[in-house]
Motif scaffolding. Structure first.
Motif, mmCIF file in Angstrom:
data_model
loop_
_atom_site.group_PDB
_atom_site.id
_atom_site.type_symbol
_atom_site.label_atom_id
_atom_site.label_comp_id
_atom_site.label_asym_id
_atom_site.label_seq_id
_atom_site.Cartn_x
_atom_site.Cartn_y
_atom_site.Cartn_z
ATOM 1 N N PRO A 125 0.917 -1.145 0.073
ATOM 2 C CA PRO A 125 -0.463 0.277 -0.243
ATOM 3 C C PRO A 125 0.760 1.350 -0.111
ATOM 4 C CG PRO A 125 -0.336 -0.989 1.486
ATOM 5 C CD PRO A 125 0.999 -2.158 1.291
ATOM 6 N N SER A 126 0.267 2.152 -0.477
ATOM 7 C CA SER A 126 1.213 3.348 -0.724
ATOM 8 C C SER A 126 -0.149 5.096 -0.720
ATOM 9 C CB SER A 126 2.625 3.594 -1.568
ATOM 10 O OG SER A 126 2.011 3.279 -3.333
ATOM 11 N N ILE A 127 0.515 5.234 -0.645
ATOM 12 C CA ILE A 127 0.113 7.193 -0.949
ATOM 13 C C ILE A 127 0.628 8.272 -1.451
ATOM 14 C CG2 ILE A 127 0.344 7.992 1.141
ATOM 15 C CD1 ILE A 127 -2.494 9.440 0.718
ATOM 16 N N THR A 128 0.510 8.902 -2.335
ATOM 17 C CA THR A 128 1.435 10.566 -3.553
ATOM 18 C C THR A 128 0.853 11.111 -3.095
ATOM 19 O OG1 THR A 128 2.041 7.917 -4.226
ATOM 20 C CG2 THR A 128 2.941 9.869 -5.517
ATOM 21 N N LYS A 137 3.086 12.489 13.169
ATOM 22 C CA LYS A 137 3.660 12.972 11.820
ATOM 23 C C LYS A 137 3.132 11.262 11.485
ATOM 24 C CE LYS A 137 5.795 17.056 12.907
ATOM 25 N NZ LYS A 137 5.343 16.836 14.595
ATOM 26 N N LYS A 138 2.131 10.544 11.805
ATOM 27 C CA LYS A 138 1.309 9.410 11.159
ATOM 28 C C LYS A 138 -0.085 10.069 9.992
ATOM 29 C CE LYS A 138 4.111 6.084 12.658
ATOM 30 N NZ LYS A 138 4.801 7.122 13.530
ATOM 31 N N LEU A 139 0.200 9.517 9.202
ATOM 32 C CA LEU A 139 -1.477 10.006 8.192
ATOM 33 C C LEU A 139 -2.029 8.745 8.453
ATOM 34 C CD1 LEU A 139 -1.536 11.712 4.806
ATOM 35 C CD2 LEU A 139 -2.261 9.508 5.574
ATOM 36 N N MET A 170 4.639 4.489 2.565
ATOM 37 C CA MET A 170 4.548 3.304 2.496
ATOM 38 C C MET A 170 3.861 2.956 2.959
ATOM 39 S SD MET A 170 5.597 2.076 -0.526
ATOM 40 C CE MET A 170 5.053 0.563 -0.194
ATOM 41 N N GLY A 171 2.368 2.473 3.561
ATOM 42 C CA GLY A 171 1.897 2.094 4.349
ATOM 43 C C GLY A 171 1.676 0.518 4.810
ATOM 44 N N LYS A 172 1.079 0.867 6.031
ATOM 45 C CA LYS A 172 0.405 -1.149 6.086
ATOM 46 C C LYS A 172 -1.147 -0.720 7.410
ATOM 47 C CE LYS A 172 4.398 -3.125 6.086
ATOM 48 N NZ LYS A 172 4.725 -4.191 5.268
ATOM 49 N N ASP A 190 4.003 6.996 7.840
ATOM 50 C CA ASP A 190 4.525 7.390 8.547
ATOM 51 C C ASP A 190 5.340 8.374 7.530
ATOM 52 O OD1 ASP A 190 6.662 8.345 10.260
ATOM 53 O OD2 ASP A 190 7.449 6.912 10.321
ATOM 54 N N LEU A 191 4.979 9.795 7.910
ATOM 55 C CA LEU A 191 4.961 10.639 7.388
ATOM 56 C C LEU A 191 6.713 11.509 7.253
ATOM 57 C CD1 LEU A 191 2.220 13.416 8.123
ATOM 58 C CD2 LEU A 191 2.502 12.349 5.771
ATOM 59 N N CYS A 192 6.945 10.791 8.184
ATOM 60 C CA CYS A 192 8.956 11.360 8.456
ATOM 61 C C CYS A 192 9.297 9.827 7.267
ATOM 62 C CB CYS A 192 8.952 10.736 9.614
ATOM 63 S SG CYS A 192 8.477 12.004 11.036
#
Length: 213
Positions: free
Chosen positions: A34-37, A68-70, A121-123, A136-138
Motif C-alpha cells: 500500500p502507498s499514497i502519493t 507525524k502519522k497519516l 509506504m503504509g500498512k 509514516d510522514l517521516c
C-alpha cells in the motif's frame, strides 16, 4: 515435539535481537504494498490499497501532528469529511484528488518542497475494530525535479530518502514493533478534501474542511 527439531534447525538459546535493525521496506521493490502519493497538489493511492479493501469506496484522512502519522480510514459516503478514493466504474482505479490546501499544510508541517513528489509506504492494521492504513510522514520517498537538456522540468525516477537513513538499515527490532501502536482518536485531525468546486469561508481554508475529533 519441538518445532525446531521437527524441521531440522539448530537450537541457539543465546540468540538475541539486540543490535539488529529491521531493514526498511522502502529499500525493496514494493509494487504490491500500500502507498499514497502527493504530487502537484493532488493525492492518490495505488492499486494495492484498493485491492486490500475491495468494497471500500469512501475514506477519511486523519493526520497526527505530534507523531507525524497519516491514516486512511474507510467510511460511508454520508459521513462528514468523506471523499471517494477510487473511480466510480466497474473496474476500480485509484482516483487523483485535488488537495491544494491540505498538501500545502503537509508541506509546511514536514518541510517538504511542494514541487516534488512524495510517496509513503503504509500498512493495513486493525485498531479499535476498524481496518486502517497507517503511513509514516517521516519516511517518505522524495522524487525531486530536475531540468532536462530541453530546459523543461521533469521528475527524477530515483527517490531520495531522509538523511538520517544513510547510516542505518532500519529501526531496532524493539522500536520497530512500537511504530504502528496508535490510538485513532488520539491527536488526529480529520481532513475532508473537496474534489471539484472549491469554496472559501472565513473559518475554513479553501479546498479543505477540518474538524477535531
Amino acid at each position: 515435539m519441538d518445532r525446531g527439531a521437527e524441521i531440522g534447525t539448530i537450537p541457539e538459546e543465546a540468540f538475541s535481537f539486540d543490535g539488529y535493525q529491521v531493514v526498511r521496506g522502502e529499500f525493496f521493490a514494493h509494487t504490491f504494498e500500500p502507498s499514497i502519493t502527493f504530487c502537484g497538489s493532488k493525492l492518490y493511492v495505488n492499486m494495492a490499497c484498493l485491492n486490500k479493501l475491495p468494497t471500500v469506496e469512501y475514506i477519511q484522512i486523519l493526520v497526527n501532528q505530534d507523531t507525524k502519522k497519516l491514516v486512511i480510514r474507510p467510511c460511508r459516503e454520508d459521513e462528514k469529511d468523506s471523499f471517494r478514493w477510487c473511480s466510480n466504474t466497474a473496474k476500480r482505479k485509484p482516483k487523483q484528488v485535488i488537495c491544494r490546501v491540505f498538501f500545502a499544510k503537509l508541506a509546511e508541517m514536514m518541510n517538504w518542497d511542494s514541487s516534488y513528489r512524495y510517496k509513503l509506504m503504509g500498512k493495513l492494521i486493525s485498531a479499535n475494530q476498524e481496518l486502517l492504513f497507517v503511513f509514516d510522514l517521516c519516511s517518505s520517498e522524495t522524487y525531486q525535479r530536475s531540468t532536462g537538456a530541453d530546459g523543461k522540468a521533469c521528475a527524477k525516477r530515483t527517490p531520495v530518502y531522509p538523511a538520517e537513513w544513510q547510516n542505518q538499515f532500519g529501526l531496532p527490532v524493539t522500536e520497530h514493533q512500537k511504530q504502528l501502536q496508535i490510538n485513532i482518536f488520539n491527536g488526529f485531525t480529520v481532513f475532508g478534501l473537496k474534489e471539484d468546486k472549491i469554496s472559501t469561508s472565513p473559518q475554513t481554508p479553501s479546498g479543505a474542511e477540518v474538524r477535531n475529533p
